[in-house]
Design a protein around this motif. Structure first.
Motif, short mmCIF file in Angstrom:
data_model
loop_
_atom_site.label_atom_id
_atom_site.label_comp_id
_atom_site.label_asym_id
_atom_site.label_seq_id
_atom_site.Cartn_x
_atom_site.Cartn_y
_atom_site.Cartn_z
N UNK A 1 0.86 -1.18 0.00
CA UNK A 1 0.00 0.00 0.00
C UNK A 1 0.90 1.23 0.00
N UNK A 2 0.44 2.29 -0.66
CA UNK A 2 1.27 3.49 -0.80
C UNK A 2 0.44 4.74 -0.58
N UNK A 3 1.11 5.77 -0.06
CA UNK A 3 0.54 7.12 -0.01
C UNK A 3 1.50 8.05 -0.74
N UNK A 4 0.97 8.80 -1.69
CA UNK A 4 1.75 9.77 -2.46
C UNK A 4 1.14 11.15 -2.26
N UNK A 5 1.95 12.19 -2.44
CA UNK A 5 1.33 13.48 -2.74
C UNK A 5 0.81 13.36 -4.17
N UNK A 6 -0.17 14.15 -4.51
CA UNK A 6 -0.71 14.06 -5.86
C UNK A 6 0.37 14.36 -6.89
N UNK A 7 1.23 15.34 -6.60
CA UNK A 7 2.30 15.70 -7.54
C UNK A 7 3.30 14.57 -7.71
N UNK A 8 3.67 13.91 -6.60
CA UNK A 8 4.66 12.84 -6.73
C UNK A 8 4.08 11.63 -7.45
N UNK A 9 2.78 11.36 -7.26
CA UNK A 9 2.15 10.26 -7.98
C UNK A 9 2.19 10.52 -9.49
N UNK A 10 1.87 11.74 -9.89
CA UNK A 10 1.89 12.05 -11.32
C UNK A 10 3.30 11.95 -11.89
N UNK A 11 4.27 12.41 -11.12
CA UNK A 11 5.67 12.32 -11.55
C UNK A 11 6.09 10.86 -11.68
N UNK A 12 5.72 10.05 -10.71
CA UNK A 12 6.07 8.63 -10.71
C UNK A 12 5.45 7.91 -11.91
N UNK A 13 4.17 8.15 -12.14
CA UNK A 13 3.48 7.46 -13.22
C UNK A 13 4.03 7.83 -14.60
#
Length: 257
Positions: free
Chosen positions: A190-202
Motif C-alpha cells: 500500500x502506498x501514499x503519495x502526494x498528488x504531484x509525486x504520484x503524477x511524476x512517478x506514473x
C-alpha cells in the motif's frame, strides 16, 4: 491535508480470474475492500479505478464510487494516477483491490506518515512471523517482498534503503539458514503519495532495477526519491489464489456466526 483512497481493480488475474467480483461471502470482494476503506477517518473519499464495465457496475450497484480508466495501464499506480488527475486531494492512497482485510488504522498511520515525513511516497512493512523459517511466506520466498530499512525517521518509521525479492539480508554465520524470520521485514503493498509525486512517478520510465526485480517502487529509489516505511505488527492476508479466497470465505463465515 485532504486524502483520497483509490482502489485499482481489474478483472483479469492469472491465478484468480474475475477476482474482484467473487461473491461467495454474499458480496463482491471489491465491496469488502471498499467498505473497509470507508472506515479510514483521514480519507475524504474512496474511489475504485477500473477498466472493466462489470466491476464499474458492481461498485456503483452497491452504492460505491467508481471511475473508468484506460485498458492500456500495466500497473495499478498508472491506473490510480489517471483517476487521481480529476480528484481534489493532497494525498492519494493506493490500496489494492485484493486486500479486503487491511486494517483501517494501519492506513491512518500511512496517511499520517506521508503528511509528516516529507517523502516522495510512504508505505508499510511488518516483521515476518516467527515461524516463517522456510518455504512460501518466509523471507526466502520471492513473492514475499523484503523491505530493507535505512535511517530512523521516528518511532517505528524508517527511510527505505531497498526492496527485493531476494532473501536479504544474508545471515552469513548461519550459512543462509533463516533462524529469526522476525528480523526480516515484509513489504505491504500500500502506498501514499502526494498528488504531484504520484503524477511524476506514473510519467517516469521504468528503471533498470525495477525491470529486473519487477518491483515498481524501485523506480522511486533509482530516481533519488525517498520512501518512508511505517512498521506495523502484522500483515492482513491478501487474496492472490483460489486457496486464499477459500480461507477468506471461511474467516468471513466465522465472523458472521
Amino acid at each position: 491535508m485532504k486524502a483520497a483512497i483509490i482502489i485499482p481493480a481489474r478483472y483479469a488475474s492469472t491465478r484468480l480470474p474475475g477476482k474482484p467480483l467473487l461473491t461467495r461471502t454474499g458480496k463482491p470482494l471489491i465491496q469488502h475492500v471498499y467498505e473497509n476503506a470507508l472506515q479510514v477517518k483521514k480519507a475524504a473519499s474512496v474511489i475504485v479505478a477500473t477498466d472493466d464495465n462489470r466491476i464499474f457496475d458492481a461498485v456503483t450497484g452497491f452504492g460505491g464510487k467508481a471511475v473508468m480508466t484506460s485498458t492500456a495501464h500495466e500497473t495499478g499506480s498508472a491506473r490510480i494516477a489517471e483517476a487521481a488527475s480529476a480528484i481534489n486531494a493532497d494525498i492519494i492512497v493506493n490500496i489494492q483491490g485484493d486486500e479486503p482485510e487491511i486494517e483501517p488504522h494501519h492506513i491512518e498511520r500511512l496517511i499520517a506518515l506521508q503528511q509528516t515525513a516529507g517523502a516522495f511516497a510512504s508505505t508499510l512493512a511488518c516483521p515476518f512471523p516467527a515461524d516463517a523459517t522456510a518455504g512460501p511466506g518466509s523471507p526466502e520466498d520471492p513473492s514475499a517482498v523484503k523491505a530493507i530499512l535505512g535511517a530512523v525517521i521516528s518511532d517505528d518509521a524508517y527511510w527505505a534503503r531497498y526492496f527485493t525479492r531476494h532473501q536479504a539480508v544474508w545471515p552469513r554465520d548461519a550459512m543462509g539458514r533463516i533462524e529469526r524470520p522476525q528480523d526480516y521485514y515484509l513489504h505491504i503493498g500500500v502506498y501514499a503519495f502526494s498528488k504531484a509525486s504520484l503524477m511524476d512517478f506514473a510519467a517516469a520510465p521504468q528503471g533498470a532495477l525495477e525491470k529486473i526485480e519487477r518491483l515498481e517502487q524501485l523506480r522511486i529509489l533509482e530516481r533519488g526519491g525517498k520512501i518512508a516505511i511505517g512498521l506495523i505488527p502484522h500483515a492482513a492476508p491478501g487474496i492472490d489464489t483460489p486457496e486464499d479466497y477459500e480461507a477468506f470465505v471461511r474467516r468471513v463465515g466465522k465472523g458472521a456466526a
